[in-house]
Design an enzyme around this catalytic site. Structure first.
Site, PDB file in Angstrom:
ATOM      1  N   ASN A 194       0.796  -1.244   0.000  1.00  0.00           N
ATOM      2  CA  ASN A 194       0.000   0.000   0.000  1.00  0.00           C
ATOM      3  C   ASN A 194       0.822   1.284   0.000  1.00  0.00           C
ATOM      4  O   ASN A 194       0.273   2.378   0.137  1.00  0.00           O
ATOM      5  CB  ASN A 194      -0.978   0.013   1.181  1.00  0.00           C
ATOM      6  N   ASP A 196       4.675 -16.791  14.643  1.00  0.00           N
ATOM      7  CA  ASP A 196       5.559 -16.720  15.794  1.00  0.00           C
ATOM      8  C   ASP A 196       4.719 -16.762  17.067  1.00  0.00           C
ATOM      9  O   ASP A 196       3.728 -16.039  17.181  1.00  0.00           O
ATOM     10  CB  ASP A 196       6.373 -15.420  15.760  1.00  0.00           C
ATOM     11  N   ASP A 220       9.134 -18.587  20.226  1.00  0.00           N
ATOM     12  CA  ASP A 220      10.188 -17.637  20.581  1.00  0.00           C
ATOM     13  C   ASP A 220      10.600 -17.766  22.049  1.00  0.00           C
ATOM     14  O   ASP A 220       9.736 -17.878  22.932  1.00  0.00           O
ATOM     15  CB  ASP A 220       9.663 -16.219  20.314  1.00  0.00           C
ATOM     16  N   GLU A 231      12.706 -22.083  19.500  1.00  0.00           N
ATOM     17  CA  GLU A 231      13.970 -21.355  19.619  1.00  0.00           C
ATOM     18  C   GLU A 231      14.546 -21.673  20.991  1.00  0.00           C
ATOM     19  O   GLU A 231      14.219 -21.044  21.987  1.00  0.00           O
ATOM     20  CB  GLU A 231      13.737 -19.843  19.483  1.00  0.00           C
ATOM     21  N   HIS A 289      16.247 -13.805  11.121  1.00  0.00           N
ATOM     22  CA  HIS A 289      16.072 -12.363  11.337  1.00  0.00           C
ATOM     23  C   HIS A 289      16.947 -11.825  12.452  1.00  0.00           C
ATOM     24  O   HIS A 289      16.979 -10.608  12.660  1.00  0.00           O
ATOM     25  CB  HIS A 289      14.603 -12.080  11.671  1.00  0.00           C
ATOM     26  N   ASP A 290      17.636 -12.700  13.185  1.00  0.00           N
ATOM     27  CA  ASP A 290      18.442 -12.265  14.330  1.00  0.00           C
ATOM     28  C   ASP A 290      19.942 -12.322  14.060  1.00  0.00           C
ATOM     29  O   ASP A 290      20.730 -12.106  14.984  1.00  0.00           O
ATOM     30  CB  ASP A 290      18.135 -13.133  15.554  1.00  0.00           C
TER      31      ASP A 290
END
Length: 559
Positions: free
Chosen positions: A24, A99, A200, A257, A329-330
């Site tokens: 958008n 997640d 997580d 994790e 992503h970490d």
């Protein structure tokens, strides 16, 4: 042998929604953007998506600080969009994992807002709130994100625990009412069609309250207290209940994790009777080729890496499957983490792909890995967005680094390198957004993007598509799922090789991690090459010679 499960055939892909595709023009990736790219993901060869948090959140930790578990954040869309993503993915044979963040909430969650008003009341008991001592916090634990793990409540002598940012108060899993709220939420999401969850920070649910202060291990007067809040005795009670109440009745896929699980305890966590379907294999993630100890001896790093990976493969065998990853992503991007800068190329990057994709375990790619996205080092700390990055930067300076040294280390370590927008094409903002992106696009997007690689048979993207087709071959599934990993050529410098064996099937994976040719003995009667990142190879039946960074998979039919 493990019982066969529906998810044993999974090939996963992790999406960081803020940076994947904006639909958008507001500069933030969203759920409709993910839906628009589902055909690309199907063509890549994946059948499972892990979507990082899209719940309602103040975004202090980019969605890992949840203020409403049952509502989608407006920046990502709405609940109808999430339902449509699940449905559209299912049409393409793709399952969706969300997640599950239940170690903590946002400080804006209604539970915590009520806890602040009455710390001793019902919702105060949903969190970990303790009396301070001697005018300070209850103890000198350091937060994982630096600074004290305790935050004072107003002018009182009460403090709440936050293992991460202060805006992420830890939940009190010893409270049965809190656990019931969590289980209800999980089951409601599963009712909406999720294939399961990535879970997580699950190793932190249980805390050891026998701990008081310990001698400081840094100039901040604090101490790393992880042994008191990671994998603490009694954690199994919560994990068993979580499985019984939520996961087992649905036969869903769960990836936890969690690290530092002792080999003797691994079967409690994964496998037929484990708390989860899998846990992530983080054995390689601590290594950085650009750190001083490795820059001059990359093959020594490879030796360490091989030892850790084979060790993890050995103790997982017969107990269950690991989730094998190269990126997430970490962490910084894998080429910059594991390959000397002067050696980064199609060959070295494709070598990493081959080496990892054929280990025992369920593989997950991270967005952009398939096109070779790279780190984006900054010239100023102000160019970084993540609170944890800035906290680490200040901690480096407190430990005696100059600002330049601290920034240089951040440029090596920062997890934000993996969060730059996905590079789709050479147009403005890499095709990620028509607006201003929430985080700067890596300037190399004109050279590294999907569009450039889409129709190039020699591209990294095309290579990933080829090996994922091999990885999903029906005749190879048993050896890939159940086959033992047996190291080969362990004493040969720069060679990463192993066999996968199950019943009559044998796969031999050989990777030459040297920047020069390498020759090694290879005596098999018949060996069919099913993956090769070069066009040819040199094998005379007794000896094989590999080009620099060549990686080959053989199907052995005659020993």
């Amino acid at each position: 042998m493990m019982k066969k499960k529906w998810w044993h055939h999974a090939i996963g892909y992790q999406i960081y929604p803020k940076s994947f595709q904006d639909s958008n023009g507001d500069g933030i990736g969203d759920i409709k953007g993910i839906i628009s790219r589902l055909d690309y993901l199907k063509d890549l060869g994946i059948n499972m998506l892990w979507v990082c948090p899209v719940y309602r959140s103040p975004m202090v930790d980019h969605g890992y600080d949840i203020s409403d578990y049952m509502d989608i954040d407006p920046s990502f869309g709405c609940n109808r969009d999430m339902d449509r993503l699940i449905a559209e993915a299912k049409k393409r044979g793709i399952g969706v994992l969300m997640d599950l963040v239940v170690n903590h909430t946002s400080d804006q969650h209604p539970w915590f807002q009520q806890a602040l008003k009455d710390p001793d009341g019902k919702y105060g008991r949903y969190y970990i709130i303790k009396e301070g001592k001697d005018g300070g916090p209850p103890n000198n634990w350091r937060s994982i994100f630096q600074g004290s793990a305790w935050e004072r409540i107003g002018e009182t002598n009460q403090y709440y625990l936050h293992l991460f940012n202060k805006e992420q108060p830890d939940l009190n899993w010893e409270n049965e009412d809190l656990r019931e709220e969590i289980y209800t939420m999980i089951n409601q999401w599963l009712d909406r069609g999720l294939a399961g969850f990535r879970i997580d920070a699950i190793s932190h649910l249980k805390k050891d309250w026998s701990y008081t202060d310990q001698p400081a291990d840094g100039p901040d007067g604090l101490v790393d207290g992880r042994s008191y809040f990671r994998n603490v005795k009694g954690l199994d009670v919560y994990l068993s209940e979580l499985k019984r109440r939520c996961f087992a009745p649905r036969d869903c896929l769960t990836i936890a994790e969690i690290d530092d699980v002792k080999s003797g305890e691994l079967a409690d966590y994964i496998g037929d009777d484990g708390y989860f379907s899998m846990i992530f294999d983080f054995s390689h993630t601590k290594y950085r080729i650009r750190n001083q100890e490795w820059t001059e001896q990359p093959l020594a790093l490879l030796g360490e890496l091989k030892a850790r990976i084979f060790e993890k493969q050995e103790y997982a065998y017969g107990r269950g499957l690991l989730c094998t990853i190269l990126e997430n992503h970490d962490k910084p991007r894998v080429p910059d983490r594991l390959i000397p800068q002067e050696c980064i190329s199609f060959y070295s990057e494709s070598l990493l792909a081959v080496t990892y994709l054929f280990l025992q375990g369920i593989p997950f790619l991270y967005q952009g890995q398939e096109i070779g996205m790279r780190d984006y080092p900054k010239t100023s700390i102000d160019e970084y967005k993540d609170a944890a990055t800035h906290q680490n930067y200040r901690a480096f300076i407190e430990r005696g680094m100059s600002e330049a040294q601290a920034l240089a280390q951040i440029n090596i370590d920062s997890r934000e390198h993996s969060r730059t927008p996905m590079q789709w094409d050479s147009s403005r903002n890499a095709g990620f957004t028509s607006g201003t992106p929430w985080f700067d696009v890596n300037p190399n997007y004109t050279e590294i993007n999907v569009e450039l690689q889409e129709d190039d048979p020699a591209s990294l993207l095309s290579f990933y598509r080829k090996i994922l087709k091999v990885r999903t071959r029906e005749d190879l599934q048993d050896v890939l799922i159940f086959g033992k990993t047996i190291p080969e050529y362990r004493r040969m410098s720069g060679i990463f090789a192993y066999r996968r064996e199950f019943e009559s099937r044998i796969l031999l994976i050989i990777s030459n991690c040297n920047c020069k040719k390498a020759s090694l003995p290879m005596e098999y009667g018949k060996a069919e090459c099913i993956v090769n990142n070069y066009e040819d190879f040199d094998w005379d039946g007794n000896q094989i010679t590999l080009y620099p960074f060549q990686s080959i998979v053989f199907l052995i039919s005659d020993r």
